[in-house]
Motif scaffolding. Structure first.
Motif, short mmCIF file in Angstrom:
data_model
loop_
_atom_site.label_atom_id
_atom_site.label_comp_id
_atom_site.label_asym_id
_atom_site.label_seq_id
_atom_site.Cartn_x
_atom_site.Cartn_y
_atom_site.Cartn_z
N GLU A 22 0.14 6.86 3.11
CA GLU A 22 1.27 6.08 2.62
C GLU A 22 1.07 5.87 1.12
O GLU A 22 -0.04 6.03 0.60
N GLY A 41 9.39 4.32 5.65
CA GLY A 41 9.40 2.87 5.61
C GLY A 41 8.04 2.27 5.30
O GLY A 41 7.00 2.93 5.45
N ASP A 42 8.06 1.03 4.88
CA ASP A 42 6.81 0.31 4.59
C ASP A 42 5.91 0.29 5.81
O ASP A 42 6.36 0.01 6.92
N GLY A 43 4.65 0.61 5.62
CA GLY A 43 3.69 0.59 6.69
C GLY A 43 3.72 1.82 7.58
O GLY A 43 2.87 1.98 8.45
N ARG A 89 1.39 1.82 -3.60
CA ARG A 89 2.24 0.75 -4.15
C ARG A 89 3.69 1.19 -4.00
O ARG A 89 3.96 2.33 -3.65
N PRO A 90 4.63 0.29 -4.26
CA PRO A 90 6.03 0.65 -4.07
C PRO A 90 6.44 1.90 -4.87
O PRO A 90 5.98 2.10 -6.00
#
Length: 156
Positions: free
Chosen positions: A66, A21-23, A69-70
């Motif tokens: 992480e 997930g993001d973050g 970028r997407p």
């Protein structure tokens, strides 16, 4: 095309990062275990990916890695170029500078076509596509055709 183990590991690590997930941060050891990549080798890979701004690292006890970028904005080609350089080269010479003449002159266009076909697959397939198992239509078509050819060869 010959892909180095380092490049193949990098793609696997990046696809794994695309599934979080993001973050959410992933520790190197967890990433190594998830994909069966030697941890020390992965550290070198992640350093290169960070230098090319494909991943971000966060230090500390709760740190990790992480995507920078997407996942939909990072192609497989981006990762491969980061690790191994150009997707296809002939003796590290520019295509226009190859010493072909006479009956070999058309080889330059063969190499151009090879690069174009690799780009159409690798540049148009994102980490998100692979992580979701939803490859672009033309990539899926090529993979299925190859799979069919393999099946036919096995029955001869």
């Amino acid at each position: 095309m010959r892909m180095s183990a380092k490049a193949e590991y990098a793609v696997r690590a990046m696809v794994q990062l695309a599934t979080v997930g993001d973050g959410e941060l992933v520790k190197t050891d967890d990433l190594a275990k998830a994909q069966g990549i030697p941890a020390q080798f992965l550290v070198d890979i992640l350093t290169a990916l960070r230098t090319d701004r494909l991943v971000r690292s966060h230090r500390g006890r709760d740190g990790g890695y992480e995507l920078a970028r997407p996942a939909g904005d990072i192609s497989i080609a981006d990762v491969l170029r980061c690790i191994d350089g150009p997707l296809a080269s002939v003796r590290d010479i520019g295509l226009g500078d190859l010493p072909y003449s006479g009956p070999t002159a058309a080889l330059t266009d063969v190499w151009r076509a090879l690069r174009a076909s690799m780009r159409s697959v690798l540049e148009e397939t994102s980490l998100a596509d692979v992580a979701a198992g939803a490859l672009p239509g033309h990539v899926d078509t090529l993979a299925n055709a190859y799979r069919d050819q393999e099946h036919e060869r096995g029955h001869r």
